[in-house]
Write a protein that holds these residues in place. Structure first.
Motif, PDB file in Angstrom:
ATOM      1  N   LYS A  90       0.868  -1.183   0.000  1.00 29.12           N
ATOM      2  CA  LYS A  90       0.000   0.000   0.000  1.00 29.12           C
ATOM      3  C   LYS A  90       0.906   1.235   0.000  1.00 29.12           C
ATOM      4  O   LYS A  90       1.766   1.374   0.875  1.00 29.12           O
ATOM      5  CB  LYS A  90      -0.899   0.014   1.237  1.00 29.12           C
ATOM      6  N   ARG A  91       0.717   2.079  -0.985  1.00 30.16           N
ATOM      7  CA  ARG A  91       1.492   3.325  -1.033  1.00 30.16           C
ATOM      8  C   ARG A  91       0.532   4.446  -1.426  1.00 30.16           C
ATOM      9  O   ARG A  91      -0.038   4.407  -2.527  1.00 30.16           O
ATOM     10  CB  ARG A  91       2.631   3.240  -2.050  1.00 30.16           C
ATOM     11  N   ASP A 149      -2.712   6.178  -2.010  1.00 31.79           N
ATOM     12  CA  ASP A 149      -4.045   5.602  -2.191  1.00 31.79           C
ATOM     13  C   ASP A 149      -4.022   4.405  -3.138  1.00 31.79           C
ATOM     14  O   ASP A 149      -5.055   3.965  -3.625  1.00 31.79           O
ATOM     15  CB  ASP A 149      -5.018   6.673  -2.703  1.00 31.79           C
ATOM     16  N   LYS A 150      -2.842   3.872  -3.387  1.00 30.10           N
ATOM     17  CA  LYS A 150      -2.727   2.741  -4.317  1.00 30.10           C
ATOM     18  C   LYS A 150      -2.396   1.459  -3.553  1.00 30.10           C
ATOM     19  O   LYS A 150      -1.601   1.478  -2.605  1.00 30.10           O
ATOM     20  CB  LYS A 150      -1.586   2.998  -5.319  1.00 30.10           C
ATOM     21  N   TYR A 210      -1.130  -2.536  -4.437  1.00 29.98           N
ATOM     22  CA  TYR A 210      -0.636  -3.444  -5.476  1.00 29.98           C
ATOM     23  C   TYR A 210      -0.441  -4.826  -4.875  1.00 29.98           C
ATOM     24  O   TYR A 210      -0.055  -4.958  -3.710  1.00 29.98           O
ATOM     25  CB  TYR A 210       0.727  -2.975  -6.008  1.00 29.98           C
ATOM     26  N   ASN A 269       6.655   5.788  -5.674  1.00 26.41           N
ATOM     27  CA  ASN A 269       5.714   4.777  -5.166  1.00 26.41           C
ATOM     28  C   ASN A 269       5.198   3.816  -6.227  1.00 26.41           C
ATOM     29  O   ASN A 269       4.192   3.157  -6.023  1.00 26.41           O
ATOM     30  CB  ASN A 269       4.503   5.442  -4.476  1.00 26.41           C
ATOM     31  N   GLN A 270       5.893   3.751  -7.350  1.00 31.94           N
ATOM     32  CA  GLN A 270       5.413   2.876  -8.429  1.00 31.94           C
ATOM     33  C   GLN A 270       6.415   1.787  -8.780  1.00 31.94           C
ATOM     34  O   GLN A 270       6.177   0.966  -9.661  1.00 31.94           O
ATOM     35  CB  GLN A 270       5.120   3.740  -9.668  1.00 31.94           C
ATOM     36  N   GLU A 322       2.789  -1.144 -11.887  1.00 36.35           N
ATOM     37  CA  GLU A 322       1.598  -1.037 -12.745  1.00 36.35           C
ATOM     38  C   GLU A 322       1.595  -2.098 -13.833  1.00 36.35           C
ATOM     39  O   GLU A 322       0.555  -2.655 -14.176  1.00 36.35           O
ATOM     40  CB  GLU A 322       1.543   0.359 -13.404  1.00 36.35           C
ATOM     41  N   SER A 366      -8.729  -4.723  -5.744  1.00 34.82           N
ATOM     42  CA  SER A 366      -9.829  -3.760  -5.573  1.00 34.82           C
ATOM     43  C   SER A 366     -10.080  -3.564  -4.083  1.00 34.82           C
ATOM     44  O   SER A 366      -9.803  -4.456  -3.269  1.00 34.82           O
ATOM     45  CB  SER A 366     -11.088  -4.230  -6.303  1.00 34.82           C
TER      46      SER A 366
END
Lengths: 117, 362
Positions: free
Chosen positions: A30-31, A33-34, A36, A73-74, A88, A107
């Motif tokens: 969690k980073r 509001d995302k 993965y 954060n990606q 992503e 989700s």
């Protein structure tokens, strides 16, 4: 098939939540509001990828000596050799390798996190 | 084809100026002559000498009938080397000039580099059009070095810039003025052991410490090329100067596959330190760096040499060289005898012709 891995607020902000779904080791990051979810396995040397860090990286620059930090954060960075993967797309960054990490759709509904495996 | 019938470019030949600095005085101002006179300056030898006759690396059998050191007479070199071995071009680089990196005084180094260049332009290049010069620069002052390159580097007989190295790695921005001038004039940069490594404070230091014998220091020369190529690569010189080429002369090449693989491997993990490299590092090395063949390594099995040549893409990267008049000369008749013909053609001629911009001799 979606699997509930717990409440959003219980997923750490720094490390990953490491879970086992149908025998698959999966790390949930969690980073901001995302959220993965990735298979906890680096394709390079089979390191536990979810023990790595999520941050940004230095983007390619045309100018020698210039640094440009981005993708904050990606990017997940393997704890062993530091190979970097785009959370992503799962792709290894900037053509370093053709290998990809396995990513899973995530989700969040009613404060609960679901990973689709 | 028998090597003796091939067209050959010899990319590593060493002329000599008799008399050391004294022999160069006609090519410097009166003031500089007196300055050198006043301090009894010399270009010093490394104290670890080869255990050969005269404790010199120059072969006794290359001594010209006119006297003086082997390599000091352009007429005799023509008769002793170019003609009998079918050398179409000989690339001259003065290792004697390379010793100027042992001098900490920038003004002296600039003056000597210029004097060496003018000596060879005057005494050698008109003797035979097969002689081509790798002009020397004093890297102590890269702005002055760039001026020297622009002063004479456009002449047809000057085909490279020889950079005797000080103890600053080649990727350092210090050298940019030299690279700008060389790229502008289309001249490759040539590096070569100067023979001063490890012996003087301004000279290149060997990794790990100070060798204790000639055999030890000679065995360690490849370290110098390896360190400098890594520096050029990761500091981004090949990106910053996309047309510039480099020739690593007499550093060997069997270590190159290891280096190519290691830089690629490291790039996969540490790319973010050098984000200006947009492709695998080995590709930059193969595109920008060339290596001379002498002293040709002698692996345990002959087929290993072929394999190494394939690994380094020799058809693009390796240039034949003799190192005449030094003790470890490799002659074409006894070198690379069992290579495929197409690779021979590239190594003995084409790679050098492309690097130095040479066409067939007139």
């Amino acid at each position: 098939m979606e699997h509930n891995v717990g409440r959003l607020e219980d997923i750490p902000n720094t490390d990953a939540l490491i879970v086992d779904i149908e025998g698959r080791p999966i790390g949930v990051f969690k980073r901001g509001d995302k959220v993965y979810a990735v298979k906890n396995l680096c394709p390079h040397k089979r390191a536990p990828l979810a023990r790595g860090t999520v941050e940004g990286t230095m983007l390619p620059t045309a100018c020698v000596g210039e640094f440009k930090y981005g993708m904050e954060n990606q990017v997940v960075k393997c704890p062993w050799h530091g190979w970097e993967f785009d959370l992503e797309t799962g792709k290894c960054l900037f053509g370093v390798s053709d290998s990809k990490i396995k990513t899973y759709p995530v989700s969040v509904r009613d404060g609960q996190v679901y990973v689709d495996v | 084809m028998n090597n003796s019938r091939m067209k050959i470019i010899d990319s590593d030949v060493h002329p000599w100026v008799n008399g050391d600095i004294e022999g160069l005085k006609p090519y410097m101002s009166k003031s500089w002559q007196m300055r050198f006179e006043g301090k009894r300056a010399i270009l010093p030898d490394h104290p670890l000498r080869p255990p050969l006759a005269g404790a010199t690396s120059i072969r006794r059998d290359t001594t010209p009938p006119s006297g003086g050191a082997g390599g000091s007479d352009p007429y005799f070199m023509r008769e002793d080397h170019l003609d009998p071995h079918g050398i179409e071009y000989a690339i001259l680089s003065s290792i004697q000039a390379g010793k100027l990196v042992s001098l900490p005084n920038t003004g002296e180094a600039i003056t000597l580099a210029r004097a060496f260049n003018d000596y060879f332009r005057d005494k050698w290049l008109d003797v035979d059009s097969r002689y081509r010069l790798a002009m020397c620069v004093a890297v102590h002052d890269p702005v002055e070095a760039a001026k020297e390159i622009r002063r004479i580097g456009g002449e047809q007989s000057i085909v490279a810039v020889y950079m005797p190295l000080i103890n600053v790695l080649m990727g350092n921005r210090h050298y940019y003025p030299i690279y700008e001038a060389a790229e502008e004039l289309g001249l490759p940069i040539l590096i070569h052991p100067t023979g001063t490594e490890g012996a003087f404070q301004t000279s290149v230091a060997f990794a790990g410490g100070v060798p204790s014998s000639y055999i030890e220091r000679h065995s360690c020369f490849p370290q110098i090329a390896m360190g400098n190529i890594a520096s050029l690569l990761f500091e981004g010189v090949f990106v910053r100067f996309p047309k510039l080429k480099f020739l690593a002369a007499e550093f060997g090449f069997s270590w190159v596959p290891h280096m190519l693989w290691r830089v690629d491997q490291n790039w996969r993990q540490f790319r973010r330190e050098v984000p200006w490299l947009e492709q695998e590092p080995s590709r930059y090395v193969l595109d920008h760096v060339r290596f001379t063949s002498q002293p040709l390594e002698e692996p345990e099995k002959d087929e290993y040499l072929i394999q190494i040549l394939e690994m380094v893409h020799a058809e693009r990267t390796i240039l034949f060289s003799t190192d005449y008049p030094h003790w470890d000369t490799d002659y074409p008749e006894t070198t690379f005898q069992r290579l495929p013909q197409a690779m021979k053609q590239r190594i003995f001629y084409d790679n050098a012709a492309e690097l130095f911009g040479l066409n067939a001799a007139v």
